[in-house]
Design a protein around this motif. Structure first.
Motif, mmCIF file in Angstrom:
data_model
loop_
_atom_site.group_PDB
_atom_site.id
_atom_site.type_symbol
_atom_site.label_atom_id
_atom_site.label_comp_id
_atom_site.label_asym_id
_atom_site.label_seq_id
_atom_site.Cartn_x
_atom_site.Cartn_y
_atom_site.Cartn_z
ATOM 1 N N LEU A 41 0.850 -1.180 0.000
ATOM 2 C CA LEU A 41 0.000 0.000 0.000
ATOM 3 C C LEU A 41 0.890 1.236 0.000
ATOM 4 C CD1 LEU A 41 -3.133 0.348 0.233
ATOM 5 C CD2 LEU A 41 -2.771 0.774 2.676
ATOM 6 N N LEU A 42 0.469 2.251 -0.736
ATOM 7 C CA LEU A 42 1.237 3.488 -0.862
ATOM 8 C C LEU A 42 0.384 4.653 -0.382
ATOM 9 C CD1 LEU A 42 4.014 4.382 -2.152
ATOM 10 C CD2 LEU A 42 2.678 4.957 -4.201
ATOM 11 N N THR A 43 0.964 5.515 0.454
ATOM 12 C CA THR A 43 0.238 6.678 0.952
ATOM 13 C C THR A 43 1.097 7.926 0.811
ATOM 14 O OG1 THR A 43 1.031 6.233 3.211
ATOM 15 C CG2 THR A 43 -1.142 5.372 2.617
ATOM 16 N N SER A 44 0.443 9.083 0.662
ATOM 17 C CA SER A 44 1.154 10.357 0.608
ATOM 18 C C SER A 44 0.511 11.323 1.590
ATOM 19 C CB SER A 44 1.117 10.938 -0.805
ATOM 20 O OG SER A 44 -0.200 11.297 -1.175
ATOM 21 N N SER A 45 1.296 12.299 2.037
ATOM 22 C CA SER A 45 0.839 13.094 3.177
ATOM 23 C C SER A 45 1.354 14.527 3.145
ATOM 24 C CB SER A 45 1.298 12.412 4.473
ATOM 25 O OG SER A 45 1.130 13.234 5.602
ATOM 26 N N LYS B 179 5.042 15.692 3.873
ATOM 27 C CA LYS B 179 6.015 15.762 2.777
ATOM 28 C C LYS B 179 6.627 14.405 2.431
ATOM 29 C CE LYS B 179 7.260 20.368 4.444
ATOM 30 N NZ LYS B 179 8.361 21.246 4.924
ATOM 31 N N THR B 180 6.047 13.311 2.962
ATOM 32 C CA THR B 180 6.593 11.990 2.677
ATOM 33 C C THR B 180 5.574 11.112 1.962
ATOM 34 O OG1 THR B 180 5.873 10.883 4.715
ATOM 35 C CG2 THR B 180 7.969 12.105 4.794
ATOM 36 N N ILE B 181 6.108 10.060 1.342
ATOM 37 C CA ILE B 181 5.319 8.968 0.775
ATOM 38 C C ILE B 181 5.737 7.720 1.531
ATOM 39 C CG2 ILE B 181 4.860 7.632 -1.315
ATOM 40 C CD1 ILE B 181 6.055 10.245 -2.762
ATOM 41 N N LYS B 182 4.782 6.912 1.944
ATOM 42 C CA LYS B 182 5.122 5.729 2.724
ATOM 43 C C LYS B 182 4.597 4.466 2.060
ATOM 44 C CE LYS B 182 5.480 8.081 7.205
ATOM 45 N NZ LYS B 182 6.956 8.094 7.193
ATOM 46 N N LEU B 183 5.377 3.402 2.208
ATOM 47 C CA LEU B 183 5.050 2.085 1.656
ATOM 48 C C LEU B 183 4.777 1.130 2.812
ATOM 49 C CD1 LEU B 183 4.926 0.394 -0.998
ATOM 50 C CD2 LEU B 183 7.345 -0.141 -0.617
#
Length: 373
Positions: A113-117, A120-124
């Protein structure tokens, strides 16, 4: 080709729509809203809907998993929820971001799953163990959207720092950055071939980049407001857009022009999405309504209609249709509001077909039966 036809006009949310995703079969879709809820719609002879209210703040995005078993939603409450779309379905929670979460996307396997916030980060994330895997950094402002490529081997993201970045999920490194002079990205979408990325911009534009030659190959200045949502048709031949001017547009990428202009929403069109077979699409708006449409678009196979990035970029004189390619387009010219630049046919008359949903027989709001315990 027939015009798109309105199938259903739905109302259930109490606030602006923010996201939309179909299940793999196209028999159901899920919407998210600033009213802190997500709704799963089942479209048969009778419309049934199921409301999900586990978040404590605005839900910014939703995504149905590739196998159709679970849905992911992200919220201003800084949580990611993974839930089963049934009355007795379980709900799991991921925490890791320190600010508002803007977007969510499954990889093609459905295992990550990929999230953005706004942090200022993108998390896997790994779905099965609710396990955080890695962060992607480099953006210097809120990250509005992050999406996996169709093969899962790349990540594209856009942010308020006016950049579109490409990341390698294996190494975590940013491998390329496209910079915009004037516009910040609101949403991005991958072409089904994985060779192109489209970005919806807040300065009333859409741009399409070829990631292999790393150049802008199409752009559209045909909107009267910020473009906030977009999606490619599964054939790869069409792009649908939603913008704050209250209009939905369908662009023929092979001809390089808009072919349909759809009206009927009484506010900005905030989310648009094709079903996975391309037979349907849905639009959601600040007016709190959802419209489900039959697309009626040609379903030419992508392999027969598009191009190799390194060879046949030009339109042929006959035979197969190929992608309309702007040989002389430069980002400087594309961003210049003063120049009368017509490389993308923007100064030609609008020849698109107008479809006004309010004048169709299905515009009457469909009665939806809300399923509850």
């Amino acid at each position: 080709m027939l015009d798109p036809t309105l199938q259903r006009h739905l109302k259930g949310h109490r606030g602006k729509l923010t996201g939309l995703s179909f299940n793999p079969e196209g028999s159901r879709f899920v919407t998210s809203s600033v009213d802190n809820s997500a709704i799963v719609w089942t479209i048969n002879e009778q419309v049934r809907c199921m409301r999900f209210e586990a978040h404590t703040d605005v839900i910014n995005d939703v995504c149905w998993s590739p196998d159709g078993r679970i849905i992911a939603s992200v919220s201003k409450d800084r949580t990611v929820k993974i839930w089963v779309p049934s009355l007795l379905g379980n709900c799991d929670e991921f925490r890791g971001h320190t600010s508002n979460i803007r977007s969510v996307d499954f990889d093609p396997s459905g295992k990550k799953l990929l999230t953005s916030s706004d942090d200022k980060t993108i998390k896997l994330w790994k779905v099965s163990r609710k396990h955080f895997l890695s962060s992607f950094v480099g953006h210097t402002n809120w990250v509005r959207c992050a999406r996996f490529s169709p093969d899962g081997k790349l990540i594209a993201s856009c942010a308020d720092d006016r950049t579109l970045k490409l990341f390698d999920p294996a190494s975590g490194q940013c491998i390329h950055t496209f910079e915009d002079q004037k516009g910040a990205g609101c949403k991005i979408a991958w072409h089904p071939s994985g060779t192109l990325v489209a970005i919806a911009l807040d300065n009333n534009r859409v741009k399409i980049f070829d990631i292999h030659i790393r150049k802008l190959i199409q752009y559209y200045r045909i909107f009267d407001g910020p473009v906030v949502s977009l999606d490619f048709h599964p054939s790869g031949n069409y792009l649908i857009t939603g913008s704050e001017d209250g209009v939905t547009k369908i662009i023929d990428l092979l001809e390089g022009r808009q072919i349909f202009t759809l009206t009927g929403h009484k506010g900005p069109v905030t989310t648009v999405k094709f079903s996975r077979d391309g037979q349907l699409f849905a639009t959601g708006s600040e007016d709190r309504h959802v419209m489900l449409w039959k697309a009626n678009l040609d379903n030419e196979l992508e392999s027969n209609s598009l191009y190799s990035s390194t060879s046949s970029l030009e339109n042929p004189t006959g035979g197969e249709r190929k992608l309309s390619y702007n040989h002389d387009v430069s980002e400087t010219l594309a961003d210049d509001d003063e120049l009368s630049y017509n490389c993308n046919k923007e100064n030609l008359p609008d020849t698109s077909i107008y479809v006004d949903a309010t004048k169709t027989e299905n515009f009457k709001i469909s009665d939806a039966v809300e399923v509850s315990e």
